[in-house]
Design an enzyme around this catalytic site. Structure first.
Site, PDB file in Angstrom:
ATOM      1  CE  LYS A 180      -1.863   2.450   3.251  1.00 37.12           C
ATOM      2  NZ  LYS A 180      -1.721   3.763   2.643  1.00 37.12           N
ATOM      3  N   PRO A 181       0.968   1.869  -1.015  1.00 36.36           N
ATOM      4  CG  PRO A 181       0.860   2.658  -3.311  1.00 36.36           C
ATOM      5  CD  PRO A 181       0.426   1.551  -2.558  1.00 36.36           C
ATOM      6  N   GLY A 233       6.932   5.119   8.062  1.00 39.15           N
ATOM      7  CA  GLY A 233       5.827   5.994   8.284  1.00 39.15           C
ATOM      8  C   GLY A 233       6.056   6.752   9.675  1.00 39.15           C
ATOM      9  CB  SER A 234       3.908   9.141  11.506  1.00 34.08           C
ATOM     10  OG  SER A 234       2.775   8.241  11.616  1.00 34.08           O
ATOM     11  CD  GLU A 255      12.804   4.424   8.479  1.00 33.15           C
ATOM     12  OE1 GLU A 255      12.751   5.339   9.265  1.00 33.15           O
ATOM     13  OE2 GLU A 255      12.556   4.864   7.110  1.00 33.15           O
ATOM     14  CB  CYS A 289      13.157   9.112   8.726  1.00 33.32           C
ATOM     15  SG  CYS A 289      14.020   8.064   7.706  1.00 33.32           S
ATOM     16  CD  GLU A 390       9.994  12.960  12.200  1.00 34.59           C
ATOM     17  OE1 GLU A 390      10.988  12.395  11.630  1.00 34.59           O
ATOM     18  OE2 GLU A 390       9.053  12.122  12.551  1.00 34.59           O
TER      19      GLU A 390
END
Length: 486
Positions: A180-181, A233-234, A255, A289, A390
């Site tokens: 899933k992009p 992702g987050s 990640e 990131c 972040e």
């Protein structure tokens, strides 16, 4: 700004080697973040669509996993050649959907090639063991085997490279793959899917389903067909995925976010450090990131560093990402733009000083996109939210430190542990840093940018597991132990 004049394409789902109509009539609209132009309409998958994709991958798994390792590698090599052939086209797709400068998108395409290439080159290094048994004549075989169907969930900041980072090792190791992009940037993954057909991928080995995380992502994670989940992702999204996957006791690789410290000691090459600090902060509009989120500079060289840094940041050209002279493009979306500005304004309210930027860029072509000025803040302290949360945007926070111990202590004062940077010529500092700096990857006297043969991983809120290199490739296999007797 260059506007897309062609009629936007409507994409279905890519399942079992073909385009498949979704089970719903809903579509996401993909916009160019620099111009606001509509690039495409993309299908929104239903849970039933995800089931079809996973079933296709499951059906393809036996034959694909039994193919000899070099045969799987040869298929990936054919894909690499097609990516290389279409590199400029792919770079322009990345720029149009993500907004990064074209020169950076070309680098991303090259990195995608290297990631798949490493997996293809090293598939025969997924080696097991033979151990003496506990009985006469017995051998204990520990074999490396693929998991089965791997589900990938990807982020929007490197839409092609992040798909390649998961696709290459998953397929090389003998798994089949459903990804899933991100719903903001699916077009480069669809382009890769089209190339996979031309490369001769067997049907069902590579599948793409699109839509939001709540429906599509959750369906991928919780479905019993899925054996391994790899997500970029987050941190909040990673927590949700891990919780959902725990019900099925699935293996998860996450990640997630980062808050990289960038440490400059008094003996550093200042010009080199300034160049690296700018590159590590403003590449991809700070949407990386591993980006330089906190710049710690020794008090002895702070003033010189600030002077050179101000000049360097002020010279950055922000604008049309298709212009070869552009250094920085837009933020990915209006929501991301507003989030960054809110962080900056809160920092100002807490006492930070704006040396440069600190605002959305407006007027002329800027009004059509999501542009934020390259921003330099001083007076930032560890107590401020901007030093802990972040930013994921083009904002460089400069912080004065008194010595090496102060720098290490402030750098480690973070819930994240992905990347860090250190500029020093002092061997003692470097040796101490290897033990005392609590981050998964550290760049010494250079800007960021992982290598395909390295290992990209972090600690704490930066996730679990890791990707790239031999260690990352090993994550895509399981083990089977056989007590062999005649």
């Amino acid at each position: 700004m260059i506007h897309i004049s062609a009629r936007p394409r409507t994409y279905d789902l890519f399942i079992n080697g073909n385009w498949r109509k979704p089970g719903s009539s809903g579509h996401d609209t993909i916009h160019n973040p620099a111009t606001g132009d509509v690039l495409a309409k993309v299908a929104v998958a239903t849970e039933a669509d995800v089931q079809h994709a996973l079933e296709a991958a499951q059906a393809a798994f036996p034959a694909w996993s039994r193919r000899v390792a070099t045969g799987r590698a040869d298929t990936l090599y054919r894909l690499i050649e097609l990516i290389r052939r279409d590199s400029e086209k792919l770079a322009r797709i990345i720029t149009s959907e993500n907004g990064k400068p074209l020169k950076e998108a070309r680098i991303e395409v090259g990195f995608a090639i290297e990631l798949i290439r490493f997996a293809a080159e090293n598939v025969r290094r997924l080696e097991g063991n033979i151990i003496p048994g506990s009985r006469p004549g017995e051998k204990i075989l520990i074999e490396k085997i693929p998991h089965g169907v791997v589900a990938g969930i990807s982020a929007w900041n490197f839409p092609l490279a992040l798909t390649a980072r998961k696709l290459g090792p998953a397929l090389a190791a003998g798994n089949t793959f459903v990804i899933k992009p991100h719903e903001l940037t699916p077009l480069s993954t669809f382009a890769l899917a089209e190339l996979s057909v031309e490369a001769g991928f067997p049907k069902g080995v590579f599948n793409v389903v699109t839509g939001g995380g709540a429906t599509v992502g959750n369906a991928l994670v919780t479905n019993p067909i899925t054996k391994l989940i790899t997500m970029t992702g987050s941190t909040p999204a990673g927590r949700k995925i891990m919780a959902a996957a725990s019900e099925g006791l699935k293996e998860v690789r996450l990640e997630l976010g980062g808050k990289a410290p960038f440490i400059v000691m008094e003996d550093a090459d200042i010009e080199k450090a300034v160049d690296a600090a700018v590159a590590a902060r403003f590449m991809n509009c700070g949407q990386v990131c591993t980006a330089n989120e906190r710049t710690y500079v020794h008090t002895a060289v702070y003033d010189e560093f600030l002077t050179r840094l101000r000049t360097k940041v002020a010279a950055l050209k922000t604008g049309d990402p298709l212009d070869e002279a552009t250094d920085m493009g837009p933020k990915i979306s209006a929501a991301e733009l507003e989030k960054v500005d809110a962080i900056v304004q809160k920092a100002i309210g807490q006492g930070a000083k704006v040396e440069l930027g600190g605002r959305r860029l407006t007027g002329g072509a800027y009004d059509a996109g999501h542009f934020y000025a390259p921003t330099l803040l001083t007076g930032v302290t560890a107590e401020m939210d901007i030093a802990q949360d972040e930013v994921f945007g083009p904002v460089l926070s400069l912080i004065r430190v008194k010595d090496f111990d102060d720098a290490i202590a402030q750098a480690n004062n973070s819930r994240y542990g992905l990347s860090a940077y250190m500029f020093t010529q002092n061997l003692s500092n470097i040796m101490r840093m290897t033990n005392e700096l609590n981050f998964g990857e550290i760049y010494v006297n250079r800007e960021g940018g992982e290598a395909a043969q390295g290992f990209h991983h972090g600690y704490g809120d930066s996730g679990i597991g890791g990707e790239d290199g031999q260690y990352g490739l090993e994550a895509y296999v399981d083990t089977k132990t056989i007590y062999l007797n005649a």
